[in-house]
Design a protein around this motif. Structure first.
Motif, PDB file in Angstrom:
ATOM      1  N   LEU A 228      11.518   7.878  -8.257  1.00  0.00           N
ATOM      2  CA  LEU A 228      11.539   7.024  -9.431  1.00  0.00           C
ATOM      3  C   LEU A 228      10.497   7.440 -10.458  1.00  0.00           C
ATOM      4  O   LEU A 228      10.755   7.447 -11.664  1.00  0.00           O
ATOM      5  CB  LEU A 228      11.309   5.562  -9.018  1.00  0.00           C
ATOM      6  CG  LEU A 228      11.364   4.537 -10.153  1.00  0.00           C
ATOM      7  CD1 LEU A 228      12.752   4.525 -10.780  1.00  0.00           C
ATOM      8  CD2 LEU A 228      10.997   3.154  -9.640  1.00  0.00           C
ATOM      9  N   LEU A 229       9.313   7.810  -9.997  1.00  0.00           N
ATOM     10  CA  LEU A 229       8.252   8.210 -10.917  1.00  0.00           C
ATOM     11  C   LEU A 229       8.240   9.719 -11.155  1.00  0.00           C
ATOM     12  O   LEU A 229       7.881  10.172 -12.247  1.00  0.00           O
ATOM     13  CB  LEU A 229       6.898   7.758 -10.369  1.00  0.00           C
ATOM     14  CG  LEU A 229       5.676   7.967 -11.264  1.00  0.00           C
ATOM     15  CD1 LEU A 229       5.845   7.203 -12.567  1.00  0.00           C
ATOM     16  CD2 LEU A 229       4.406   7.527 -10.556  1.00  0.00           C
ATOM     17  N   ARG A 230       8.635  10.499 -10.153  1.00  0.00           N
ATOM     18  CA  ARG A 230       8.536  11.958 -10.261  1.00  0.00           C
ATOM     19  C   ARG A 230       9.542  12.540 -11.259  1.00  0.00           C
ATOM     20  O   ARG A 230       9.193  13.413 -12.058  1.00  0.00           O
ATOM     21  CB  ARG A 230       8.745  12.592  -8.893  1.00  0.00           C
ATOM     22  CG  ARG A 230       8.574  14.106  -8.878  1.00  0.00           C
ATOM     23  CD  ARG A 230       8.799  14.674  -7.487  1.00  0.00           C
ATOM     24  NE  ARG A 230       8.489  16.090  -7.434  1.00  0.00           N
ATOM     25  CZ  ARG A 230       9.336  17.059  -7.748  1.00  0.00           C
ATOM     26  NH1 ARG A 230      10.574  16.743  -8.141  1.00  0.00           N
ATOM     27  NH2 ARG A 230       8.980  18.327  -7.678  1.00  0.00           N
ATOM     28  N   SER A 231      10.766  12.057 -11.227  1.00  0.00           N
ATOM     29  CA  SER A 231      11.812  12.653 -12.061  1.00  0.00           C
ATOM     30  C   SER A 231      11.519  12.544 -13.559  1.00  0.00           C
ATOM     31  O   SER A 231      11.622  13.551 -14.281  1.00  0.00           O
ATOM     32  CB  SER A 231      13.167  12.010 -11.731  1.00  0.00           C
ATOM     33  OG  SER A 231      13.522  12.275 -10.390  1.00  0.00           O
ATOM     34  N   PRO A 232      11.156  11.360 -14.096  1.00  0.00           N
ATOM     35  CA  PRO A 232      10.836  11.319 -15.535  1.00  0.00           C
ATOM     36  C   PRO A 232       9.637  12.184 -15.904  1.00  0.00           C
ATOM     37  O   PRO A 232       9.636  12.818 -16.975  1.00  0.00           O
ATOM     38  CB  PRO A 232      10.540   9.826 -15.780  1.00  0.00           C
ATOM     39  CG  PRO A 232      11.198   9.104 -14.667  1.00  0.00           C
ATOM     40  CD  PRO A 232      11.117  10.012 -13.496  1.00  0.00           C
TER      41      PRO A 232
ATOM     42  N   LYS B 193       0.837  -1.211   0.000  1.00  0.00           N
ATOM     43  CA  LYS B 193       0.000   0.000   0.000  1.00  0.00           C
ATOM     44  C   LYS B 193       0.866   1.252   0.000  1.00  0.00           C
ATOM     45  O   LYS B 193       0.621   2.187  -0.780  1.00  0.00           O
ATOM     46  CB  LYS B 193      -0.912  -0.010   1.224  1.00  0.00           C
ATOM     47  CG  LYS B 193      -1.817   1.212   1.335  1.00  0.00           C
ATOM     48  CD  LYS B 193      -2.656   1.157   2.613  1.00  0.00           C
ATOM     49  CE  LYS B 193      -1.772   1.333   3.839  1.00  0.00           C
ATOM     50  NZ  LYS B 193      -2.570   1.386   5.088  1.00  0.00           N
ATOM     51  N   GLU B 194       1.872   1.280   0.852  1.00  0.00           N
ATOM     52  CA  GLU B 194       2.762   2.450   0.915  1.00  0.00           C
ATOM     53  C   GLU B 194       3.543   2.624  -0.387  1.00  0.00           C
ATOM     54  O   GLU B 194       3.779   3.758  -0.834  1.00  0.00           O
ATOM     55  CB  GLU B 194       3.731   2.315   2.089  1.00  0.00           C
ATOM     56  CG  GLU B 194       3.121   2.492   3.461  1.00  0.00           C
ATOM     57  CD  GLU B 194       2.410   1.240   3.952  1.00  0.00           C
ATOM     58  OE1 GLU B 194       2.406   0.248   3.197  1.00  0.00           O
ATOM     59  OE2 GLU B 194       1.878   1.255   5.073  1.00  0.00           O
ATOM     60  N   CYS B 195       3.945   1.511  -1.011  1.00  0.00           N
ATOM     61  CA  CYS B 195       4.721   1.576  -2.246  1.00  0.00           C
ATOM     62  C   CYS B 195       3.881   2.067  -3.428  1.00  0.00           C
ATOM     63  O   CYS B 195       4.439   2.480  -4.444  1.00  0.00           O
ATOM     64  CB  CYS B 195       5.307   0.204  -2.565  1.00  0.00           C
ATOM     65  SG  CYS B 195       6.560  -0.359  -1.391  1.00  0.00           S
ATOM     66  N   ILE B 196       2.569   1.999  -3.305  1.00  0.00           N
ATOM     67  CA  ILE B 196       1.689   2.497  -4.361  1.00  0.00           C
ATOM     68  C   ILE B 196       1.273   3.944  -4.094  1.00  0.00           C
ATOM     69  O   ILE B 196       1.284   4.789  -4.998  1.00  0.00           O
ATOM     70  CB  ILE B 196       0.446   1.593  -4.493  1.00  0.00           C
ATOM     71  CG1 ILE B 196       0.862   0.197  -4.967  1.00  0.00           C
ATOM     72  CG2 ILE B 196      -0.572   2.205  -5.455  1.00  0.00           C
ATOM     73  CD1 ILE B 196      -0.275  -0.789  -5.008  1.00  0.00           C
ATOM     74  N   ILE B 197       0.929   4.243  -2.839  1.00  0.00           N
ATOM     75  CA  ILE B 197       0.426   5.577  -2.508  1.00  0.00           C
ATOM     76  C   ILE B 197       1.514   6.638  -2.660  1.00  0.00           C
ATOM     77  O   ILE B 197       1.270   7.728  -3.202  1.00  0.00           O
ATOM     78  CB  ILE B 197      -0.152   5.588  -1.074  1.00  0.00           C
ATOM     79  CG1 ILE B 197      -1.401   4.709  -1.013  1.00  0.00           C
ATOM     80  CG2 ILE B 197      -0.491   7.010  -0.643  1.00  0.00           C
ATOM     81  CD1 ILE B 197      -1.989   4.597   0.369  1.00  0.00           C
ATOM     82  N   SER B 198       2.707   6.348  -2.211  1.00  0.00           N
ATOM     83  CA  SER B 198       3.781   7.349  -2.254  1.00  0.00           C
ATOM     84  C   SER B 198       4.104   7.812  -3.673  1.00  0.00           C
ATOM     85  O   SER B 198       4.127   9.023  -3.940  1.00  0.00           O
ATOM     86  CB  SER B 198       5.032   6.787  -1.577  1.00  0.00           C
ATOM     87  OG  SER B 198       6.094   7.699  -1.635  1.00  0.00           O
TER      88      SER B 198
ATOM     89  N   GLU C 270       1.973  15.725  -7.199  1.00  0.00           N
ATOM     90  CA  GLU C 270       2.776  16.929  -6.951  1.00  0.00           C
ATOM     91  C   GLU C 270       3.454  17.417  -8.225  1.00  0.00           C
ATOM     92  O   GLU C 270       3.491  18.621  -8.512  1.00  0.00           O
ATOM     93  CB  GLU C 270       3.827  16.627  -5.886  1.00  0.00           C
ATOM     94  CG  GLU C 270       4.772  17.790  -5.596  1.00  0.00           C
ATOM     95  CD  GLU C 270       6.016  17.356  -4.857  1.00  0.00           C
ATOM     96  OE1 GLU C 270       6.891  18.216  -4.641  1.00  0.00           O
ATOM     97  OE2 GLU C 270       6.129  16.159  -4.520  1.00  0.00           O
ATOM     98  N   ALA C 271       3.988  16.480  -9.003  1.00  0.00           N
ATOM     99  CA  ALA C 271       4.659  16.855 -10.252  1.00  0.00           C
ATOM    100  C   ALA C 271       3.685  17.493 -11.234  1.00  0.00           C
ATOM    101  O   ALA C 271       4.040  18.452 -11.931  1.00  0.00           O
ATOM    102  CB  ALA C 271       5.318  15.621 -10.872  1.00  0.00           C
TER     103      ALA C 271
ATOM    104  N   PHE D  25      14.340   6.852  -1.456  1.00  0.00           N
ATOM    105  CA  PHE D  25      14.566   7.659  -2.659  1.00  0.00           C
ATOM    106  C   PHE D  25      13.876   7.063  -3.880  1.00  0.00           C
ATOM    107  O   PHE D  25      13.388   7.801  -4.749  1.00  0.00           O
ATOM    108  CB  PHE D  25      16.065   7.798  -2.925  1.00  0.00           C
ATOM    109  CG  PHE D  25      16.738   8.825  -2.066  1.00  0.00           C
ATOM    110  CD1 PHE D  25      16.427  10.168  -2.193  1.00  0.00           C
ATOM    111  CD2 PHE D  25      17.671   8.453  -1.114  1.00  0.00           C
ATOM    112  CE1 PHE D  25      17.037  11.124  -1.397  1.00  0.00           C
ATOM    113  CE2 PHE D  25      18.284   9.402  -0.310  1.00  0.00           C
ATOM    114  CZ  PHE D  25      17.968  10.739  -0.454  1.00  0.00           C
ATOM    115  N   THR D  26      13.824   5.734  -3.954  1.00  0.00           N
ATOM    116  CA  THR D  26      13.175   5.097  -5.100  1.00  0.00           C
ATOM    117  C   THR D  26      11.684   5.418  -5.129  1.00  0.00           C
ATOM    118  O   THR D  26      11.124   5.763  -6.179  1.00  0.00           O
ATOM    119  CB  THR D  26      13.385   3.578  -5.047  1.00  0.00           C
ATOM    120  OG1 THR D  26      14.786   3.294  -5.104  1.00  0.00           O
ATOM    121  CG2 THR D  26      12.695   2.902  -6.230  1.00  0.00           C
ATOM    122  N   LEU D  27      11.025   5.317  -3.997  1.00  0.00           N
ATOM    123  CA  LEU D  27       9.584   5.582  -3.948  1.00  0.00           C
ATOM    124  C   LEU D  27       9.267   7.049  -4.214  1.00  0.00           C
ATOM    125  O   LEU D  27       8.223   7.372  -4.790  1.00  0.00           O
ATOM    126  CB  LEU D  27       9.024   5.166  -2.585  1.00  0.00           C
ATOM    127  CG  LEU D  27       9.049   3.664  -2.277  1.00  0.00           C
ATOM    128  CD1 LEU D  27       8.515   3.395  -0.873  1.00  0.00           C
ATOM    129  CD2 LEU D  27       8.247   2.891  -3.304  1.00  0.00           C
TER     130      LEU D  27
END
Length: 221
Positions: free
Chosen positions: A187-191, A66-71, A78-79, A182-184
């Protein structure tokens, strides 16, 4: 009856000893094949190690699905709000300042404040769930590692070293915790930020956006 000189000449051709050039070429070819084999086996071994480590790490991440999906989702939100800011600023300049329309300026300013508030809330929520998952993974990993070390004999403990075991329990586990965090969060925000910024740049100013078209591949490398 065959000529003796011809017979001996043919025998010398069949029984010719390899020259130094042949030996050097053969040795170089053997070394190349050997180096290629060693490199290939090293890459395969490293790939197997990384695959095994990934499977073990996923085992510790599973209780925190759950945390790995919500974060990452809130980081994505935010992005998105960050990327919408240039469009609002463009509206302020083109429709507010250029025409002297204070109503447009005031409404757009309110939209920017709302974007900032929602972005801040999304960032805090994402950080909370990312930290929760990272701390949980490190806690479970440290507990299992400590239980495994407790099974060591005195000879094994002396062989590995007390300082090494302490480092494994503290520094190495903390590095895993930071990596998960850092991955959570990134990983998705930067790209999304990089690609979205390029898209927003073309939406605002096509000529100026070509700077992004040149810089982004350089940053990718």
């Amino acid at each position: 009856m065959p000529d003796g000189s011809g017979y001996h000449e043919g025998n010398r051709r069949r029984c010719r000893l390899p020259s130094s050039t042949d030996l050097t070429a053969g040795h170089s070819s053997g070394l190349s094949r050997s180096a290629g084999g060693v490199f290939g086996s090293s890459v395969c071994a490293l790939s197997d190690i990384l695959e095994a480590m990934s499977k073990k790490l996923l085992k510790y991440l599973k209780p925190y699905t759950k945390e790995c999906i919500i974060s990452p989702l809130f980081k994505l939100l935010e992005a998105v709000f960050d990327l919408l800011v240039p469009l609002v600023v463009k509206t302020i300049i083109d429709e507010g300042i250029a025409t002297g329309n204070k109503t447009v300026i005031g409404s757009c300013f309110g939209v920017l404040v709302a974007f900032a508030a929602v972005g801040l809330a999304s960032s805090l929520i994402a950080q909370y769930f990312a930290a929760r998952a990272a701390v949980g993974v490190s806690t479970d990993l440290r507990r299992d590692l400590f239980a495994h070390i407790q099974k060591f004999s005195y000879a094994q403990t002396d062989s590995v070293g007390t300082s090494t075991l302490i480092t494994r329990l503290t520094g190495d586990v903390n590095q895993v915790q930071s990596a998960v965090n850092f991955t959570l969060r990134l990983l998705l925000r930067s790209p999304i930020i990089v690609l979205g910024a390029a898209a927003m740049a073309f939406a605002v100013d096509v000529k100026g956006a070509w700077v992004f078209a040149v810089v982004i591949p350089v940053l990718t490398v």
